[in-house]
Design an enzyme around this catalytic site. Structure first.
Site, PDB file in Angstrom:
ATOM      1  N   GLY A  67       0.819  -1.220   0.000  1.00  0.00           N
ATOM      2  CA  GLY A  67       0.000   0.000   0.000  1.00  0.00           C
ATOM      3  C   GLY A  67       0.848   1.264   0.000  1.00  0.00           C
ATOM      4  O   GLY A  67       2.081   1.203   0.027  1.00  0.00           O
ATOM      5  N   HIS A  98      -0.614  17.152   4.040  1.00  0.00           N
ATOM      6  CA  HIS A  98      -1.782  17.825   4.607  1.00  0.00           C
ATOM      7  C   HIS A  98      -1.347  19.209   5.100  1.00  0.00           C
ATOM      8  O   HIS A  98      -0.265  19.349   5.684  1.00  0.00           O
ATOM      9  CB  HIS A  98      -2.306  17.073   5.832  1.00  0.00           C
ATOM     10  CG  HIS A  98      -2.906  15.730   5.550  1.00  0.00           C
ATOM     11  ND1 HIS A  98      -3.194  15.265   4.285  1.00  0.00           N
ATOM     12  CD2 HIS A  98      -3.304  14.747   6.411  1.00  0.00           C
ATOM     13  CE1 HIS A  98      -3.730  14.057   4.376  1.00  0.00           C
ATOM     14  NE2 HIS A  98      -3.804  13.716   5.654  1.00  0.00           N
ATOM     15  N   CYS A 120      -2.969  11.074  11.025  1.00  0.00           N
ATOM     16  CA  CYS A 120      -1.979  11.928  10.350  1.00  0.00           C
ATOM     17  C   CYS A 120      -2.182  13.417  10.634  1.00  0.00           C
ATOM     18  O   CYS A 120      -1.225  14.138  10.927  1.00  0.00           O
ATOM     19  CB  CYS A 120      -2.011  11.669   8.848  1.00  0.00           C
ATOM     20  SG  CYS A 120      -3.670  11.557   8.169  1.00  0.00           S
TER      21      CYS A 120
END
Ligand code: A2P
Length: 331
Positions: free
Chosen positions: A10, A234, A126
């Protein structure tokens, strides 16, 4: 030292391999684990070829440390089996984070809390990690009263399928959609599922995990989490009210001295954090540091980090390094 990466195919799993390589983490054996459909697939790490193995084979091999990035259901089901076999599990999902028996660790802040009895260790969300790393030194100095945060989150946080959706839309290709709306040329104020209070689960993770990591239930957080057609990291607009007043120069110094933070704040030169610069880096970048002129003791800042790095892979690998440094695993 036998290390297993669960979810090795992933986005986070691949990033973990990069981070292990870059930080030269020492291990004797590496087990790369994914779902049944990937068993036998070949992955190259440090010029050596590894075949992906299944979960049961990994459990049987009793690794010392297993880093999980394969979704909450997989963690809930399999982490206890590894733990039972003596493995330290570092889990990237939200499955164990708010369980009072599991520690929620950002090594720079509370890594010292880990003991050899902590067999399932939770890696925080996160968006929470990057915010809390900046809040922590300021909380110690001025005590955080209330935080208002709005996030601008990368599609990589949803996984490979989301990056595919964005790229397909950019190329006009019909494909599977993981978001309820197109993400390209859009901004979606919806991350994870909606809860009874009309906040999303992502927003409530920021509320609850921040208190747990700072070890202070009095810290109030209100969040709006938003997805953008961006990769690389982010971003967060963070407004913090403190109990006591602060000096902006001292705030900059406190943040600059904090391990894992880079202050990038020179507006005269248009210098401020952006996902474009944070991409692939381990640090949390803080800029646009300024006083909120509408209210006493209140600060505005802009925090950016690569969510696959410090928000996931780097933090998890740092936890593994911490376990090794504390000699909780006896080589
Ligand atoms: P696979 O590639 O075989 O599907 P991402 O979040 O980027 O989509 O990655 C999810 C990761 O979790 C992938 O490596 C995926 O493997 C793995 N995974 C998903 N379900 C399982 C499972 N039941 N057991 C082990 N790994 C899983």
């Amino acid at each position: 030292m036998k290390l297993a990466i669960i979810g090795a195919t992933g986005l986070v799993g691949s990033e973990i391999l990069c981070v292990l390589d870059e930080r030269n983490v020492a291990f004797d054996e590496l087990l790369l684990v994914a779902s049944e459909r990937s068993i036998g697939k070949k992955v190259i790490f440090k010029n050596k070829q590894y075949a992906i193995i299944g979960m049961q084979e990994a459990i049987n091999q009793q690794p010392d440390i297993a880093i999980f990035s394969a979704g909450g259901d997989t963690s809930l089901k399999f982490a206890p089996e590894f733990a039972k076999a003596g493995t330290y599990v570092i889990d990237n999902s939200s499955a164990w984070r708010m369980n009072p028996n599991n520690k929620l660790i950002v090594p720079e802040i509370n890594g010292y809390e880990l003991t050899e009895n902590d067999k399932i260790i939770a890696n925080p969300n996160c968006s929470t990690i990057q915010m809390v790393l900046a809040l922590s030194p300021l909380h110690q100095a001025y005590k955080v009263k209330r935080v208002v945060v709005s996030t601008y989150q990368s599609v990589t946080g949803t996984g490979k399928a989301a990056v595919d959706q964005m790229n397909n839309e950019r190329q006009g290709i019909e494909g599977d959609m993981v978001y309820p709306y197109p993400i390209d040329k859009n901004v979606i104020p919806h991350i994870d599922v909606f809860m009874d209070n009309d906040y999303t689960k992502e927003e409530m993770k920021m509320v609850n995990e921040t208190k747990k990591i700072l070890g202070d239930d009095t810290v109030l957080v209100t969040a709006t989490a938003v997805r953008l057609p961006v990769v690389g990291g982010h971003a967060e607009s963070v407004n913090v009210e403190f109990e006591t007043d602060f000096n902006i120069t001292e705030v900059r110094e406190l943040l600059s001295k904090t391990s894992g933070i880079i202050v990038q704040d020179n507006v005269a030169n248009n210098e401020y954090p952006m996902p474009l610069f944070a991409h692939g880096k381990d640090a949390v970048f803080v800029g646009r540091i300024r006083r909120d002129e509408t209210q006493p003791n209140t600060l505005n800042m802009w925090i950016v980090a690569d969510n696959l790095r410090k928000g996931a892979a780097t933090n998890a690998v740092q936890i593994a390094e911490h376990i090794l440094a504390q000699q909780l695993v006896h080589a």
